[in-house]
Scaffold this active site. Structure first.
Site, PDB file in Angstrom:
ATOM      1  CD1 TRP A 101      -2.176  -1.993   1.836  1.00 35.29           C
ATOM      2  CD2 TRP A 101      -2.785  -1.256  -0.028  1.00 35.29           C
ATOM      3  NE1 TRP A 101      -3.306  -2.946   1.595  1.00 35.29           N
ATOM      4  CE2 TRP A 101      -3.753  -2.728   0.346  1.00 35.29           C
ATOM      5  CE3 TRP A 101      -3.064  -0.718  -1.220  1.00 35.29           C
ATOM      6  CZ2 TRP A 101      -4.741  -3.084  -0.325  1.00 35.29           C
ATOM      7  CZ3 TRP A 101      -4.264  -1.224  -1.901  1.00 35.29           C
ATOM      8  CH2 TRP A 101      -5.081  -2.165  -1.475  1.00 35.29           C
ATOM      9  CG  ASP A 171      -3.030   3.825   4.374  1.00 32.91           C
ATOM     10  OD1 ASP A 171      -4.206   3.773   5.099  1.00 32.91           O
ATOM     11  OD2 ASP A 171      -3.026   3.107   3.392  1.00 32.91           O
ATOM     12  CE  LYS A 195      -8.649  -3.084   4.015  1.00 30.66           C
ATOM     13  NZ  LYS A 195      -7.481  -2.312   3.393  1.00 30.66           N
TER      14      LYS A 195
HETATM   15  C1  LIG Z   1      -6.730  -1.961   2.203  1.00 30.86           C
HETATM   16  C2  LIG Z   1      -6.041  -1.017   2.346  1.00 30.86           C
HETATM   17  C3  LIG Z   1      -5.685   0.078   1.390  1.00 30.86           C
HETATM   18  C4  LIG Z   1      -6.851   0.079   0.066  1.00 30.86           C
HETATM   19  O1  LIG Z   1      -8.023   0.300   0.436  1.00 30.86           O
HETATM   20  P1  LIG Z   1      -9.158   0.751  -0.619  1.00 30.86           P
HETATM   21  O2  LIG Z   1     -10.231   1.408  -0.003  1.00 30.86           O
HETATM   22  O3  LIG Z   1      -9.534  -0.511  -1.324  1.00 30.86           O
HETATM   23  O4  LIG Z   1      -8.427   1.827  -1.720  1.00 30.86           O
HETATM   24  C5  LIG Z   1      -5.014   0.885   1.466  1.00 30.86           C
HETATM   25  N1  LIG Z   1      -3.904   1.086   2.491  1.00 30.86           N
HETATM   26  C6  LIG Z   1      -4.176  -0.110   3.494  1.00 30.86           C
HETATM   27  C7  LIG Z   1      -3.338   0.175   4.714  1.00 30.86           C
HETATM   28  C8  LIG Z   1      -5.163  -1.028   3.384  1.00 30.86           C
HETATM   29  O5  LIG Z   1      -5.078  -2.078   4.161  1.00 30.86           O
END
Ligand SMILES: *Cc1c(COP(=O)(O)O)cnc(C)c1O
Length: 360
Positions: A101, A171, A195
């Site tokens: 990511w 993030d 998540k």
């Molecule tokens: C799942 C995830 C993403 C991607 O998320 P989307 O909503 O599918 O774009 C980005 N960063 C992390 C840390 C993730 O776990």
């Protein structure tokens, strides 16, 4: 009705209590005669829902007044572009690449300016967090970017990097609300909610006000400007209204659990049950450097692909689902987010012990 234990990395388990409440309110939200899915996002009723969600989140995370909370769409991935488009005034940003990511965010930023990879753990399949105490942070960097919890690899920053005074952007998709954080250390904290918070379709961006400006990269679409969303309290266009409503319910559930301090204790206890077993097992082993282990995502392997596949299949038959590791790494991964009850982790470890006896 039988609920399984869902170890999916995302979309992931939600508190059963929240799902029940939403089901009860599905046809008639508090005497409105309609579902939250059917109501105008400009209605008084909905205004209360989104305002309360924001207030509860502010309380849970102790968000300072000089930060805006935005409920947006496009997932975490859209932020990979929105961040450089809005923040790259000098067209320079530094990225710490600790997983897929972070790497995707880094690659996206490179489209808009000079993205520097100032640290990486790719040399060892992202199984650790690099030392970030004295990195070569660029003199003119607009920000330093991290992915705080690496969902796929199961690592977590236990200490924030030394950004040498530069704005930190994080993030936190897979560790959102799993423990208390000091929001004032960040310029932006953001995450997709699927998540650890709610249904897919909502991304929450907590952003310091001085970073919200009209001075964005030329050509940045209106819909991708933080200022537009901030000026309109996340109601510039139709927001992911139902998803925000569920997030609001999860915030209230978290408050009832005792807030983020209590979640931290709960999450540490759950993770210890699994890690302690992994450390003593003859068959299974964790793949992450101990001091960098995530409380949320726990990858493990047997070292034998056939046995891994057998484990995933038999676990599913025992009501323990979605334990297959990410397609890029294989093995297994148990995601044990806030809403995973302790009992689910206990059941998983019991099953692993039994599997070990039968297959060792
Ligand atoms: C799942 C995830 C993403 C991607 O998320 P989307 O909503 O599918 O774009 C980005 N960063 C992390 C840390 C993730 O776990």
């Amino acid at each position: 009705m039988a609920r399984i234990y869902n170890f999916s990395a995302g979309p992931a388990v939600l508190p059963e209590e929240v799902l029940r409440e939403a089901a009860e309110e599905m046809l008639d939200y508090k005497g409105c005669g309609m579902s939250v899915m059917e109501m105008s996002h400009r209605s008084k009723v909905y205004e209360t829902i989104i305002k309360e969600a924001e207030a509860d989140l502010r309380e849970l995370m102790n968000i300072p007044d000089n930060y805006k909370v935005l409920f947006l769409q496009g997932g975490a991935s859209q932020q990979f572009a929105m961040i450089p488009m809005n923040l790259m005034k000098n067209k320079v940003a530094d990225y710490i690449v600790t997983g897929q990511w972070a790497k995707k965010a880094y690659q996206e930023a490179a489209k808009y300016g000079k993205a520097n990879k100032i640290a990486s753990s790719e040399d060892e399949t992202f199984s650790y967090i690099p030392d970030c105490s004295d990195l070569p942070v660029s003199e003119d960097a607009d920000y330093v970017y991290i992915c705080e919890n690496n969902t796929i690899y199961g690592t977590k920053f236990k200490e924030l990097p030394n950004t040498k005074g530069k704005t930190l952007v994080a993030d936190v998709s897979s560790c959102f609300l799993s423990e208390p954080v000091d929001v004032s250390k960040y310029g932006i904290i953001y995450g997709g909610v699927q998540k650890n918070i709610g249904p897919a379709g909502v991304v929450i961006v907590i952003i310091r006000e001085d970073l919200i400006t009209e001075d964005v990269l030329p050509g940045t679409p209106t819909i991708l400007q933080y200022k537009i969303h901030a000026d309109n309290d996340s109601l510039y266009n139709t927001p992911p209204a139902y998803g925000i409503y569920i997030c609001g319910k999860v915030f209230k559930w978290l408050k009832k659990q005792g807030g983020l301090e209590a979640m931290k204790v709960h999450n540490e206890e759950k993770a210890a049950i699994l890690y302690d077993f992994l450390d003593s097992s003859k068959l299974f082993k964790g793949t992450v450097r101990k001091e960098d282990r995530s409380l949320m995502n726990v990858p493990f392997i047997t070292g034998n692909d056939d046995l891994d596949a057998k484990f995933v299949k038999e676990a599913k038959e025992a009501g323990l689902e979605n334990l297959k590791g990410h397609r890029s790494v294989g093995g297994m991964r148990a995601s044990i987010y806030n809403a995973m009850p302790r009992e689910g982790v206990v059941k998983l470890v019991e099953f692993m012990k039994k599997f070990e006896e039968e297959n060792c």
